[in-house]
Scaffold this motif. Structure first.
Motif, PDB file in Angstrom:
ATOM      1  N   LEU A   1      -2.808  -7.948   5.052  1.00  0.00           N
ATOM      2  CA  LEU A   1      -1.493  -8.568   4.863  1.00  0.00           C
ATOM      3  C   LEU A   1      -0.929  -8.225   3.495  1.00  0.00           C
ATOM      4  O   LEU A   1       0.239  -7.917   3.348  1.00  0.00           O
TER       5      LEU A   1
ATOM      6  N   LYS B   1       0.198  -4.627   3.302  1.00  0.00           N
ATOM      7  CA  LYS B   1       1.459  -4.430   3.996  1.00  0.00           C
ATOM      8  C   LYS B   1       2.617  -4.946   3.156  1.00  0.00           C
ATOM      9  O   LYS B   1       3.655  -4.305   3.021  1.00  0.00           O
ATOM     10  N   SER B   2       2.392  -6.107   2.581  1.00  0.00           N
ATOM     11  CA  SER B   2       3.407  -6.719   1.747  1.00  0.00           C
ATOM     12  C   SER B   2       3.723  -5.830   0.541  1.00  0.00           C
ATOM     13  O   SER B   2       4.885  -5.640   0.170  1.00  0.00           O
TER      14      SER B   2
ATOM     15  N   LEU C   1      -4.691 -10.217  11.912  1.00  0.00           N
ATOM     16  CA  LEU C   1      -3.984 -10.175  10.644  1.00  0.00           C
ATOM     17  C   LEU C   1      -4.808  -9.481   9.567  1.00  0.00           C
ATOM     18  O   LEU C   1      -4.310  -9.232   8.474  1.00  0.00           O
TER      19      LEU C   1
END
Lengths: 793, 793
Positions: free
Chosen positions: A69, A72-73, A753
């Protein structure tokens, strides 16, 4: 299973010769690799902090798991920055366009390099394999085939014989025939094999321990988000390419397909370093690596679509649609690069090109399914025996003498392989011959049928004929070769040299299939009045294609070992180029998978991942137990309470003590110890760096300074020490679940995730933490126990 | 975009004629479809409650979104129950085995039925298309080809002519030629077309409004977790099959490929109802539907691998590996069923079988890329014009006369199509002819080249020749056909009859491609001394294959409209059966996608989803804005506070008032209004059912009874009314994020976990709620605004 647990908890040994004792004690928070950019995940108004104040920003420690996550952020942030800048000037616009295209450029480069490497490897293997038997006098760098191809004295009937190509005995003593020549050739064959394998294992030992094995288990683990530094490095690339040639040429029972995937992934990693978009983001890097794996299989078999599906089905973890398309591009470029190098000299893309001239019949499904059963049994046997042997190697003295092991296995292989013509030649040549349909012009022993003298048609559509003596000899030799391959492959896979599993598995299946095929063919010829043959096999018709049986057998055995399904069928489909034979292939592949699954769900790669204790959360394992988050989270009932920080009452000294006393990789921050209401999560590494930084640069920060994670620190009297504000390193959006969440949901969340850790709350109060390793450990425990016993206690 | 918003908020109109005004006001909690089994998601000790106490358990209301996590959890529970029972008796063991195999059985059935239906549709379309022109005297149920095939008087040169087949004019007046016969044939052609289309639209209107359109936008929405009752029902299946035949036969510019996907999905839904595993679980049902979509494409093109990839790339939302394998199985079974029906009479699996005899050359990439640009432009034009027209139909009087519209368009189509031989025949025949390479025996007008009299070889490898008059005539007719197809397709797609888009798109591309191909061919023939041709096109060589250009053009246009990439190339690869032409196809497909994407990211299906306002969260849209959960959650700053229940201080009356006053679909439960600490989430429907139930059956529950969501209700004095314990309907593991979570993470979570709603907390306090519709609305808003303006305010 206890082995797995032990491995996860104690240390991680990589296959690569070196035993690396990396402390991975996962207690409360087995998480790591923090960067101060974490606040992106939280508040979005600290752009200035993004400019990498510390050198280690955005990197992870070796043998740790990445946070998907966050990666990706970070990429979205980078993208946003570039987009907003692109409006400022033409130069920035061009830079942003280049950035947008860099993905395709990387794919192109991967395709080109891995295609080229595959071509070079093919050529070198061809030459060195022949070098074991003889040498080309006109040009020593020619392989046997090339040598006779360029010669004018080659006749069509005897394409393999030409005066320029001399066996060693002929060259040294002048005698091509006779017992003496045979012994000398035999001796030199063994000597060359030993030399090649010694060189291979030595190079691996000295320069790149990671270059051994097939590499696919490690690549699966890396793609799932684990960091193994150097596994895809330049040295590994170089040494794996060289030693792969040596290992295959030495005649050991191994293939180049798995290692080619590793080589392609090394190429992918290499080209990632050219673009900061990929080199600085572990998530994006993994997208490239998935595509590279597809390119690797694409060049291994000449099957680009199969390669993409292999990457999707077998190797990859996170596979967005964008990656699908790019993988396809990389796989195509790689395949076409390989074709333009044209190492097989036939301008075919595929490794084993076959063309059959007769359809298959319903009744043949019975032998096909039997071959599937054989494939499943072989897969089970191989996995169990190989894992047992590898475990033995790991735990006993045996593992300490890898060079000796390789030498010994090579010696035995060479001694046993030389007398049998089917094992003496390279395994891919063997498979190729077994797949082939016997045409009218075939001179191979396997095609030594008794021709009907009345038959004059020089067409491909030859009716079934009775087998001649050559076929019966070939059958015996094939049976011996089958036993030999089955046994020796078990000991070969896992040694400290590059070794793929596809080719030996396919060889086992192809031999078994061909034997069955010839048997069915002869039965159909001699007993065409039997009911089962009557309907479809008239005398004089070409009913049975033994080559097809070989192909079906190869698919079954490969499927039994790897548990590939769709990608396997598609690869085979690309080899034959026709939908005609998909049903036989599928019947065999499905049977093989079901039979093998009945004895154990894991394929060879998953088994090796378990053996090595990599933290790999398999997407395919279904977690069906009725446990809750509260059963898995730490601290357990009798453990000391969770180590937390408070938002405004911890001093620098407290934090330092906590860091010193524990080895947790992160700490939750709460409002106060009484309310236990969660504010955020802070990484150990960030804390250490921030405090060190503050102590050095910020005046007045002493041990008694209070650490504030709140938005504003209160105005303190001047007598109090300067407070330390650390909100910017706080992750304000940690992932939480309630203690009543079923573990299957938690497992799902971890998988989908890509989390590293997850906090557990009840009514807003922090209760505990679950890390990826807790999840893995719990799943391993559950698998050993009866689900019922857990459900109701 | 405001249109979308309006649609999402106000009502959902389905394409299917009926305007269904369903209230979807999504306020705080746009969630619904509750079942009392919810507690599985929470505490795991209420197994007795699972036995479906209410009839509506486990179902969702129409036009609502399913909760993927809950469906998954329910299936795991079911599986666990069966596994534990299977140890009790042999019968239960058999039942559990049957259950395990039911997935494969469903796939087999889907494959068989959709293959059969596709075969029947093909045969019927063939017959009815020919019926517009004439009839077979020997057997009226024969199509033109079959009629002449069975006739003895058919010569090889003129395969299309035989006395048994008579045109209407010939049959009625006895004159086959002449102006009178032409006019009569023309008139009857139009009459039949009008009859077919009138029947089609009437059947759709009266029996199954959902049977219109291609169905793919709706199936995408359904697969993403939306409920549209009856969309995949038995009536839809029946009517869609019948009207598809009528619509295609009427000669309208539409294809059967999209509707075949819908038909296959209806088959999937039908067979789901046989097994409670699938009929009672909306998540599992969608796995089956994904596989059915693959089977649909598989039979549409005869391309099983392409079908699976189409389902994966274009249609499906949740596609686990298990589904991949099963889809493949269903697609294969369907393809082989179709082949054994053999509707094309050539025992080929594929719709357009082609075999080219010459390779392509690097220089040809230029026209291929130009065709890609054309495809992209066509895609953009088509999508914009079609959406504008459909919007007009929706918002003006036009939409009220669907029958008239269909009749008018059919009339115009028939009048304009008849005079041109390339539009008179069925579109798939046209494409087939355009794809074909001109062999020596080809009698088509397109192959009217001037032969070199010295050439005698009857081989396939014919050198480039100058075009004859027939080719020039054909070019003019093709140019007119191109303009006609481009215009009429825009008005046809979206009418109230089954209409696919693949075939018309491919036709447009194939016509353009063939024209370009012939142009390049003639240029190469007449100017082979030009530099660009010099290197690869010697005189007398066969350099250019116009059929390949047609195929590349078809791929480009299809790609421009649908934005398919990998699956498109794979389908085309399966049609040609060789890797040889993948590079031209890929070059065109990529160019077309890039060109089309430059004008708008959405393909035709996504555009129709938006037009209809379906709540579809596209996996491919990248959300890159810097907003936080707090910006999206409800209540907004000036809204009334969130409607919550407390765990132990709400009375039955309070709850009833809340249910009456609000239309939220669920309510968070907190410890107390002061602390706002979240306990769980309760569905409106469960609350209503539980209170109703308690009021009827449980003595002493009155309006002033206190509702307890705690584990134990306190002992109250006897004077107090009996408390109502509702913990069992409470979901104890609602999904939460903090208010600082970036929206991109929230979007990711909604997509990957398939959530319906998510609660927002800060330091353990409940702040608000985000529903799927809030997310969609926010994304729509963001797309219209400059990201910068949001980033910094």
């Amino acid at each position: 299973m206890s082995e797995l647990k032990q491995h996860i908890e104690l240390h991680h040994q990589l296959e690569g010769g070196m035993v690396r004792s990396v402390s991975m004690r996962s207690s409360l928070a087995g998480v790591s690799g923090a960067t101060p950019t974490e606040e992106m995940n939280g508040a979005g108004n600290l752009m200035d902090f993004l400019d990498e104040p510390f050198p280690d920003v955005g990197t992870y420690e070796d043998f740790h798991t990445i946070d998907w996550l966050r990666e990706k952020s970070r990429d979205t942030d980078r993208h946003r920055k570039i987009t907003s800048k692109s409006k400022e000037s033409i130069w920035e616009l061009i830079k942003s366009l280049l950035d947008a295209w860099s993905g395709w450029v990387v794919m192109l480069l991967i395709g080109l390099l891995s295609g080229t490497l595959a071509g070079v490897i093919d050529l070198a293997v061809d030459w060195m394999t022949d070098l074991k038997e003889g040498v080309c006098l006109s040009a020593f760098w020619y392989s046997h085939e090339q040598c006779c191809w360029t010669s004018n004295e080659t006749t069509f009937d005897d394409r393999d014989k030409c005066p320029q190509w001399q066996k060693w005995a002929e060259l040294m003593t002048g005698h091509a025939e006779g017992a003496g020549a045979y012994v000398l050739n035999y001796f030199l064959y063994i000597l060359w094999a030993l030399l090649f394998s010694f060189l291979a294992v030595s190079l691996v030992r000295v320069f790149a321990p990671y270059a051994c094995g097939s590499g696919i288990p490690e690549i699966k683990t890396i793609l799932s988000g684990f960091i193994i530094r150097g596994y895809l490095g330049k040295w590994t690339l170089l040494i794996k390419t060289v030693t792969l040639v040596l290992a295959v040429s030495s005649g050991l029972s191994l293939g180049k397909e798995g290692p080619l995937v590793h080589v392609a992934c090394c190429c992918g990693n290499l080209f990632c370093s050219l673009f900061s978009k990929y080199s600085k983001n572990e998530g994006k890097r993994r997208e490239v690596l998935s595509a590279a794996a597809a390119a690797g299989v694409s060049v291994a078999f000449g099957a680009p679509i199969g390669g993409v599906l292999f990457s999707l089905e077998e190797v990859s973890y996170y596979f967005p649609l964008k990656t699908l398309w790019r993988s396809f591009f990389a796989a195509l470029v790689a395949a076409f690069t390989l074709r333009s190098i044209n190492p097989f000299g036939n301008s075919r893309l595929v490794l084993f090109y076959v063309e059959y001239h007769t359809p298959w019949y319903m009744a043949e499904l019975v032998p096909f399914i039997l071959l599937g059963v054989f494939g499943g049994l072989w897969g089970t046997l191989f996995i169990r025996a190989n894992i047992a042997w590898c475990r033995r190697r790991k735990t006993t003295q045996l593992g300490k003498y890898p060079v000796l092991e390789v030498i010994a296995v090579t010696g035995i292989t060479a001694v046993l392989a030389y007398p049998n013509p089917y094992t003496r030649r390279s395994t891919s040549e063997l498979i190729s011959e077994l797949f082939n349909d016997c045409g009218a012009l075939e001179s191979s022993q396997l095609c030594d049928y008794i021709n009907n003298p009345n038959m004059s048609r020089p067409v491909d559509d030859i009716p079934d004929r009775p087998a001649g003596p050559g076929v019966y000899t070939a059958l015996w030799q094939l049976a011996l070769a089958l036993i030999f391959k089955i046994v020796i492959t078990i000991f070969t896979f896992g040694m400290k040299i590059p070794s793929g599993l596809f080719i030996p598995s396919m060889a086992v299946g192809a031999i078994a299939g061909r034997i069955v095929g010839i048997a069915v063919e002869q039965m159909a010829y001699h007993h065409h009045d039997w009911i089962i043959f009557k309907n479809w096999c008239r005398p004089g018709a070409d009913c049975v294609t033994p080559g097809l049986y070989a192909m079906v057998g190869a698919a079954a055995c490969l499927g039994g070992v790897t548990r590939m399904t769709v990608s396997l069928v598609v690869i085979m489909f690309e080899l034959t180029g026709g939908l005609e034979y998909i049903v036989p292939l599928m019947a065999a592949a499905v049977t093989s998978k079901w039979v093998a699954d009945a004895f154990g769900k894991e394929g060879i790669y998953e088994s090796h991942i378990q053996l090595n204790g990599y933290p790999y959360l398999d997407v395919r394992d279904e977690f069906t137990h009725r446990t809750l988050a509260t059963d898995v989270m730490r601290p357990r009932r009798n453990d000391p309470p969770l180590a937390v920080l408070t938002q405004d009452s911890t001093t620098v000294e407290d934090v330092e003590t906590l860091i010193k006393d524990t080895d947790y990789n992160g700490f939750p921050v709460v409002v106060s110890r009484e309310s236990e209401r969660l504010i955020g999560f802070v990484q150990r590494r960030d804390l250490t760096l921030a405090i060190k930084n503050a102590r050095q640069k910020q005046d007045g920060v002493v041990s008694s300074s209070v650490v504030y994670f709140t938005e504003d620190a209160p105005q303190l009297p001047a007598s109090n020490p300067q407070p330390l504000k650390l909100r910017r390193i706080l992750n304000l959006s940690p992932f939480t679940v309630t203690d009543h969440t079923p573990m299957e949901t938690v497992v799902d969340i971890f998988r989908k995730l890509g989390l590293r850790q997850c906090l557990v709350t009840r009514s807003g109060r922090l209760l505990g933490i679950i890390t990826k390793k807790d999840v893995l450990r719990h799943m391993a425990q559950m698998m050993n126990q009866d689900p019922e016993s857990i459900m109701f206690n």
